[in-house]
Design a protein around this motif. Structure first.
Motif: not given
Ligand code: SF4
Ligand code: SF4
Length: 282
Positions: A1-26, A271-273
């Protein structure tokens, strides 16, 4: 499973979402987190750890002036203006070269060969027992992010669960990141600009045929325009993160929401589910 986290613009918190999702799954399984925001990679700030690095190179032409007869064919072929043939030499502008290899092929004198040129690096770290972090870094002044993103993604080939943090926007680096992904989380905020750029991002995922869901970040409760847009486009709002000074403080410290407020582990797990459900997977 490959999940991209993206946003139309900068500063939306995209990286925060990616980091927390990966931390949770780990917490329960092996996961690879890939920083494809190669112009400004910052996932390593959430996961500091020793890293090894590998150069990313692209082939660029080198002209042997002793063999070249200045016929002009390479300059005519290059659609990017990277070669200009003068009476007494050929000028090469490396910052315009897309490494297509065409000039080498069309040169009737075999006066061109290719040499590798470094455009960035990819680093590898293991900040947590079940989390690998792969980060792409574009060299300063280099305009071509795609080869670095491609190298970072190649390093994850064979990994079963991969979270990719894309660049903000909807340009080539984002398309390269999304290519081959099973699902995309689009992070937005409830402002007119946020909605406008979300529309562009939704258009990109639709054109690529990648199922997408929405995360509204820093919600102040006035999300109706975003909710209406999502309903009209059959997009699920998979998570809403409130505007909260405490959350902002956690992030500004470089910490993770799910590590500090463990009640969020459940939300990111859900969110992963929902991402799996988007793809039809269990
Ligand atoms: S095509 Fe080859 S021979 Fe002709 S100008 Fe270019 S490098 Fe020189
Ligand atoms: S490799 Fe392609 S882009 Fe680069 S100089 Fe040659 S023709 Fe132009």
């Amino acid at each position: 499973m490959k999940i991209a986290v993206a946003s139309g613009k900068g500063g939306t918190g995209k990286t925060m979402v990616a980091a927390n999702l990966a931390f949770t799954l780990s917490q329960t399984c092996q996961v690879t987190l890939v920083d494809c925001d190669v112009e400004e990679p910052n996932l390593h700030l959430f996961f500091p750890a020793p890293a090894t690095a590998k150069d990313v190179t692209v082939p660029v032409p080198v002209i042997d002036e002793k063999i070249c007869d200045r016929c002009g064919k390479c300059g005519e072929f290059c659609q990017y203006g990277a070669l200009t043939v003068l009476r007494d030499r050929v000028l090469f502008f490396p910052e315009l070269c897309h490494s297509c290899g065409g000039c080498t092929l069309v040169c009737p004198k075999n006066a061109i060969h290719e040499e590798p040129k470094r455009v960035g690096i990819v680093t590898y770290a293991k900040p947590l027992p079940r989390l690998d972090l792969v980060s792409g870094y574009l060299d300063t002044g280099n305009p071509f992010a795609v080869p670095v993103i491609r190298a970072a993604k190649t390093a994850t080939a064979g990994d079963s669960l991969v979270i990719l943090d894309a660049s903000p926007g909807t340009s080539c680096p984002v398309v390269e990141t999304l290519d081959g992904c099973d699902a995309c989380i689009l992070v937005t905020e409830s402002t007119p600009f946020g909605l406008h750029d979300l529309q562009l991002a939704v258009d990109v995922t639709a054109r690529l045929g990648i199922p997408a869901g929405i995360v509204i970040n820093r919600s102040d409760g006035k999300d109706q325009a975003t909710l209406d847009f999502c309903m009209n486009h059959d997009l699920e709002v998979m998570m809403t993160i409130p505007f909260d000074r405490g959350i902002a403080t956690i992030q500004s410290r470089g910490d993770l929401l799910c590590r500090v407020r463990t009640e969020w582990l459940k939300a990111f797990s859900a969110l992963y589910g929902k991402c799996c459900a988007l793809t039809g997977a269990e």
